[in-house]
Design a protein around this motif. Structure first.
Motif, short mmCIF file in Angstrom:
data_model
loop_
_atom_site.label_atom_id
_atom_site.label_comp_id
_atom_site.label_asym_id
_atom_site.label_seq_id
_atom_site.Cartn_x
_atom_site.Cartn_y
_atom_site.Cartn_z
N ILE A 146 -25.73 4.99 -21.97
CA ILE A 146 -26.26 5.13 -20.62
C ILE A 146 -26.20 3.76 -19.94
CG2 ILE A 146 -28.28 5.71 -19.24
CD1 ILE A 146 -29.05 7.57 -21.60
N GLU A 147 -25.69 3.78 -18.72
CA GLU A 147 -25.41 2.51 -18.05
C GLU A 147 -26.14 2.44 -16.71
OE1 GLU A 147 -21.39 0.38 -18.17
OE2 GLU A 147 -21.31 1.49 -16.29
N ASN A 148 -26.68 1.26 -16.40
CA ASN A 148 -27.27 0.97 -15.08
C ASN A 148 -26.53 -0.23 -14.51
OD1 ASN A 148 -30.80 1.83 -14.89
ND2 ASN A 148 -29.08 2.99 -15.70
N VAL A 149 -26.44 -0.29 -13.19
CA VAL A 149 -25.72 -1.39 -12.55
C VAL A 149 -26.68 -2.25 -11.74
CG1 VAL A 149 -23.67 -1.98 -11.24
CG2 VAL A 149 -23.91 0.29 -12.21
N TYR A 150 -26.48 -3.55 -11.84
CA TYR A 150 -27.32 -4.52 -11.11
C TYR A 150 -26.42 -5.53 -10.43
CZ TYR A 150 -30.71 -2.68 -14.42
OH TYR A 150 -31.50 -1.84 -15.15
N ARG A 151 -26.98 -6.17 -9.44
CA ARG A 151 -26.32 -7.36 -8.92
C ARG A 151 -27.29 -8.51 -9.07
NH1 ARG A 151 -24.25 -5.82 -3.12
NH2 ARG A 151 -25.27 -3.82 -3.51
N LEU A 152 -26.79 -9.62 -9.63
CA LEU A 152 -27.62 -10.81 -9.77
C LEU A 152 -27.26 -11.80 -8.68
CD1 LEU A 152 -27.68 -11.73 -13.56
CD2 LEU A 152 -29.37 -10.48 -12.23
N GLN A 153 -28.28 -12.24 -7.96
CA GLN A 153 -28.06 -13.31 -6.99
C GLN A 153 -28.47 -14.59 -7.70
OE1 GLN A 153 -27.23 -12.54 -3.51
NE2 GLN A 153 -26.61 -14.68 -3.52
N ILE A 154 -27.47 -15.39 -8.11
CA ILE A 154 -27.78 -16.62 -8.85
C ILE A 154 -27.56 -17.81 -7.93
CG2 ILE A 154 -27.26 -18.02 -10.88
CD1 ILE A 154 -26.22 -15.58 -12.24
N MET A 155 -28.60 -18.64 -7.82
CA MET A 155 -28.53 -19.77 -6.93
C MET A 155 -28.60 -21.05 -7.75
SD MET A 155 -31.18 -20.49 -3.88
CE MET A 155 -30.76 -19.22 -2.74
N ASN A 156 -27.50 -21.80 -7.77
CA ASN A 156 -27.45 -23.07 -8.47
C ASN A 156 -27.75 -24.17 -7.46
OD1 ASN A 156 -26.80 -25.35 -9.93
ND2 ASN A 156 -24.59 -25.01 -9.84
N THR A 157 -28.97 -24.74 -7.53
CA THR A 157 -29.35 -25.70 -6.48
C THR A 157 -28.92 -27.12 -6.80
OG1 THR A 157 -31.52 -26.15 -7.43
CG2 THR A 157 -31.36 -24.29 -5.94
N ARG A 158 -28.31 -27.33 -7.98
CA ARG A 158 -27.84 -28.67 -8.29
C ARG A 158 -26.47 -28.92 -7.67
NH1 ARG A 158 -29.20 -28.67 -14.60
NH2 ARG A 158 -28.80 -26.47 -14.20
N GLU A 159 -26.14 -30.19 -7.55
CA GLU A 159 -24.88 -30.53 -6.90
C GLU A 159 -23.73 -30.67 -7.89
OE1 GLU A 159 -25.18 -32.79 -3.04
OE2 GLU A 159 -26.98 -33.46 -4.06
N THR A 160 -23.86 -29.98 -9.04
CA THR A 160 -22.77 -29.90 -10.01
C THR A 160 -22.63 -28.43 -10.40
OG1 THR A 160 -24.47 -30.42 -11.63
CG2 THR A 160 -22.97 -32.20 -11.05
N PRO A 161 -21.42 -27.97 -10.74
CA PRO A 161 -21.27 -26.58 -11.15
C PRO A 161 -21.92 -26.34 -12.52
CG PRO A 161 -19.17 -27.76 -11.27
CD PRO A 161 -20.15 -28.70 -10.67
N HIS A 162 -22.42 -25.15 -12.71
CA HIS A 162 -23.06 -24.82 -13.98
C HIS A 162 -22.69 -23.41 -14.41
CE1 HIS A 162 -25.88 -28.20 -14.66
NE2 HIS A 162 -25.69 -28.38 -13.38
N LEU A 196 -28.00 5.82 -9.86
CA LEU A 196 -29.00 5.92 -10.93
C LEU A 196 -28.30 5.69 -12.26
CD1 LEU A 196 -30.89 8.95 -9.43
CD2 LEU A 196 -31.31 6.53 -9.06
N ALA A 197 -28.80 6.31 -13.31
CA ALA A 197 -28.16 6.14 -14.61
C ALA A 197 -26.81 6.86 -14.61
CB ALA A 197 -29.05 6.72 -15.69
N ARG A 198 -25.85 6.32 -15.33
CA ARG A 198 -24.56 7.01 -15.46
C ARG A 198 -24.09 6.92 -16.91
NH1 ARG A 198 -21.47 2.43 -11.97
NH2 ARG A 198 -21.08 0.97 -13.66
N GLU A 199 -23.11 7.81 -17.20
CA GLU A 199 -22.63 7.90 -18.57
C GLU A 199 -21.44 6.97 -18.73
OE1 GLU A 199 -22.61 12.00 -19.97
OE2 GLU A 199 -20.76 11.51 -21.01
N ALA A 200 -21.49 6.11 -19.75
CA ALA A 200 -20.37 5.20 -20.00
C ALA A 200 -19.66 5.63 -21.27
CB ALA A 200 -20.89 3.78 -20.15
N GLU A 201 -18.61 4.88 -21.69
CA GLU A 201 -17.86 5.21 -22.90
C GLU A 201 -18.84 5.38 -24.07
OE1 GLU A 201 -17.43 1.24 -22.25
OE2 GLU A 201 -17.57 2.48 -20.46
N GLY A 202 -18.53 6.31 -24.95
CA GLY A 202 -19.34 6.49 -26.14
C GLY A 202 -20.69 7.12 -25.86
#
Lengths: 482, 306
Positions: free
Chosen positions: A395-411, A386-392
């Motif tokens: 309040i911090e929350n953590v996520y994971r992003l699933q990023i899908m690049n469908t083009r055939e070049t890096p971006h 859940l929420a956690r205490e960060a520096e200073g």
């Protein structure tokens, strides 16, 4: 009212065990042994159309896997990596809707063509027809035409017969295996596949599918033939249900042809009370399903129009006009309409509705494909943290992003957030995603203490291509405060 | 299980199954021929007012498909556990197949673990392949508590900083994962009373330079010396040997607020890190330890990777 019988056939040409009965109450088999059909070779307009489509479909089928695009196989369905390449396009499982669109287009096109011209698909483009055509060509080259083949089959086994049969099956099996290899080549890069075949290092599944598809080709086009259409294929049956009285089907014009009878070319047959049909039986001999088209519409008729080609040649020889057997509608035959009248009726509301829906689906699918964003994002909030205490004291929350690049070049993609005061990304906010790759990246979001009350708050995440701001995806998630 | 089931149902199922299969065969045989009156009839079904269908014979090969299904089902029941009273000639079980597949998969990856198992943690942390496996393991087994970025949360330590409850050496980390840890802070509420707990909390706040009441902190210092030094040490720097946290740094497992510290002192804390030795095995834990060590020693890990 008289009954219309769908698979109407003449008792004389029907299965002997049942139809040959004359006496009452006899014991008969409920199964019939197939009578082998020896179709005679046919030439003419519609045969040329069919060969044209054989060439077209097979050049596409056998040729496509060998094309290269962007240093990869141009058309490759990589099931393992779940990426489907079709020239410049890369489809991911998330693009499944386009397969749905393709199937809807295919189904509507089948409805349309069937409503206009009967079983056009069956007669010209169906793989069963196309491979049977190819296999029959091989058969004719090796065993000769109808009469020669019948003679050969009746003859006792001899060295000559054996060598012909072996040659035929050898060529059939070669074509079938190449077909199996090509088919698997759509799912495994075909050049590697060929190398593996050459070095006998095929995987078990590749081996299985090559042999399975090869066996299906050999069995269906060599042995089963018209039985596939008669007993196995559901499309054959439901196309019959889409005919109406204005559908152009392969039809014998009984008004013109009957009464049938043999006659010399010079005789005035009308004076003798005969119709145009000389009863030569050519239309039956060329039929790949072994029916007599003169008995009317039958479920076995695949609409290949071989009988039209055959009959037209006979009419030419007799000096009669062509078209005793022709593409015509039930209404046109019954009412003796001419061609223009018939075609006017073919363009009926039903056909126009099919055309309208078909065009709408094609346009919608093409527009959607054009507007497809080559970036897909999924936000996964850490479920248990859940929420956690960060520096200073932030309040911090953590996520994971699933990023899908469908083009055939890096971006590179940049993440920005909004929806809460002082909400910001802590740490890395730009991510490099390699070509045609889906990558999971961590994302930390922070707000200052006291900026939001305890509970869940809706937030927005924008993922934008760093070089091409036109490519962006907006996703929603929640931020928890303790 | 025997007390819950009787053999009756097994026999019941087996008899019904076999009788049904044999009955299908008999039915097929009987239905191969029929007595008909002279000519082909329609099936008797009529659709769309006048559409009917001839009752023509099936192709002969179709019959053989029926018989093949019967033979197939008998062979299948002989080989596999389909009849409840017969386990099948192949002795196949789903758990057996699972064990077999698992053993095969384990054997396939074992060389990798053998290779990594011999490298020290410091070196492994620089190996991209090992790091990827470690991250995978972490996201599967550890992220639930320590969060996917390993920065922990309320009550769960941050693994990316250099503050370690039980020491941050590779061996200590590996030991923590293998055997687990049980961090116990005893409750002092009864011994200190409300005022005493508040005093000592203010002293603890002052240790790490946070705002505190200096009079209470003075009082708290004495209480601390009498009650807390055994674990946290005379200067409050903790003792990694027993997992007593350092109270002078800026890392707080529970919040740094006065209220949270009072709660800790009064009610105590009981923290459980589970043991993963049995679940993951020493080989995987070794790779996991390397990944976790690398999180707070990324410079050294990078150097080792070169």
């Amino acid at each position: 009212m008289e009954r219309t019988v769908v698979n109407d056939r003449l008792p004389e040409t029907s299965a002997p065990p049942t139809a040959a009965l004359a006496t009452d109450d006899t014991e008969v088999s409920l199964y019939e042994v197939r009578r082998k059909i020896y179709p005679r070779a046919v030439h003419g307009l519609f045969a040329a159309w069919r060969w044209g489509l054989v060439w077209f479909t097979q050049v596409v089928f056998y040729g496509l896997p060998w094309l290269t695009w962007n240093d990869r196989q141009a058309v490759l369905f990589d099931l393992g990596a779940r990426k489907f390449y079709i020239f410049g396009l890369v489809f991911w499982p998330q693009d499944f809707i386009y397969l749905t669109a393709l199937l809807i287009i295919a189904a509507l096109a089948l409805f349309l063509f069937t409503a206009i011209g009967g079983r056009l698909w069956c007669g010209y483009a169906c793989p069963q027809t196309v491979y049977t055509e190819m296999f029959m060509w091989v058969e004719r080259r090796i065993e000769g035409d109808r009469a020669a083949r019948m003679r050969l089959d009746r003859a006792p086994m001899s060295a000559g017969k054996l060598s012909r049969k072996l040659a035929k099956h050898g060529v059939w099996i070669a074509i079938a295996l190449w077909t199996g290899l090509t088919f698997v080549g759509y799912f495994t890069p075909i050049r590697e596949l060929l190398r593996e075949v050459a070095t006998v290092s095929l995987g078990p599944w590749e081996t299985f599918w090559i042999l399975f598809y090869g066996f299906a080709t050999y069995g269906n086009a060599g042995w089963m033939r018209e039985q596939v259409c008669k007993y196995m294929c559901p499309y054959a049956r439901f196309q019959s249900a889409m005919f109406d009285k204005d559908t152009m089907i392969v039809t014998y014009d009984a008004h013109r042809g009957d009464p049938r009878g043999a006659r010399a070319k010079k005789v005035d047959h009308k004076a003798k009370g005969l119709g145009d049909c000389v009863d030569c039986g050519m239309c039956v001999q060329v039929c790949p399903t072994g029916i007599d088209i003169r008995s009317g519409l039958q479920y076995e008729c695949i609409g290949c129009a071989a009988c039209i080609d055959a009959c037209d040649q006979v009419m030419d020889r007799m000096g009669y006009p062509q078209g005793l057997i022709r593409y015509s509608t039930t209404n046109a035959i019954d009412n003796r309409w001419d061609r223009a009248q018939m075609i006017r009726r073919v363009l009926r509301p039903r056909v126009l509705v099919y055309v309208g829906i078909l065009l709408a689906v094609i346009v919608a699918a093409a527009a959607s494909l054009q507007a497809r964003v080559p970036l897909k994002v999924d936000v996964l909030r850490d479920r248990t943290s859940l929420a956690r205490e960060a520096e200073g004291g932030r309040i911090e929350n953590v996520y994971r992003l699933q990023i899908m690049n469908t083009r055939e070049t890096p971006h590179r993609f940049k993440v920005t957030v909004g929806g809460l005061p002082t909400l910001a990304v802590a740490g890395e906010s730009e991510f490099e995603i390699p070509a045609a790759t889906s990558k999971q990246v961590p994302l930390r979001l922070q707000i200052d203490r006291g900026q939001a009350g305890p509970g869940s708050h809706k937030i927005d995440l924008d993922v934008v291509d760093a070089e091409d701001p036109g490519v962006s995806v907006k996703e929603r998630s929640v931020f928890l405060v303790r | 299980m025997a007390e819950f089931t009787s053999s009756f149902w097994g026999v019941y199922i087996a008899v019904i199954t076999l009788v049904s299969i044999i009955a299908c065969g008999v039915f097929l045989k009987v239905q191969t021929t029929a007595r008909v009156a002279g000519k082909v009839e329609t099936t008797g079904h009529t659709w769309d007012e006048d559409l009917a269908e001839w009752n023509n014979p099936l192709p002969n090969w179709w019959r053989w498909l029926f018989y093949i299904t019967i033979v197939f089902s008998l062979v299948y029941l002989a080989l596999y556990p389909g009849l409840a009273i017969w386990g099948g000639a192949l002795n196949w079980t789903s758990s057996g197949q699972y064990a077999q597949e698992r053993a095969r998969a384990d054997a396939a990856v074992q060389p990798l673990y053998d290779k990594f198992g011999k490298s020290p943690v410091e070196q492994l942390a620089g190996n991209a392949e090992a790091r990827a496996i470690g991250q995978n393991l972490f996201l599967t087994y550890c992220a639930q508590c320590h969060a996917s970025d390993a920065r922990g949360g309320y009550g769960f330590p941050n693994l990316t900083d250099s503050d370690w409850q039980y020491g941050g050496s590779p061996d200590a980390i590996e030991q923590t994962i293998l055997a687990g840890r049980n961090g116990v802070m005893p409750p002092f509420g009864a011994a200190l009373g409300g005022e005493g707990a508040k005093d000592v909390a203010n002293y603890v706040l002052s240790l790490s330079g946070l705002a505190s009441d200096s009079i209470r902190a003075q009082k708290g210092k004495e209480i601390f010396a009498a009650n807390c030094v055994a674990c946290h040490g005379p200067d409050g720097k903790g003792n990694p040997a027993i997992g007593a946290p350092n109270l002078t740094d800026k890392t707080w497992l529970y919040s740094s607020s006065e209220a949270a510290i009072i709660e800790t002192v009064t009610k105590g804390r009981n923290n459980q890190m589970p043991a993963f030795k049995d679940r993951l095995g020493a080989d995987r834990v070794h790779i996991l330890a390397a990944y976790i060590w690398g999180l707070s020693n990324s410079d050294k890990a990078k150097a080792a990777g070169k």
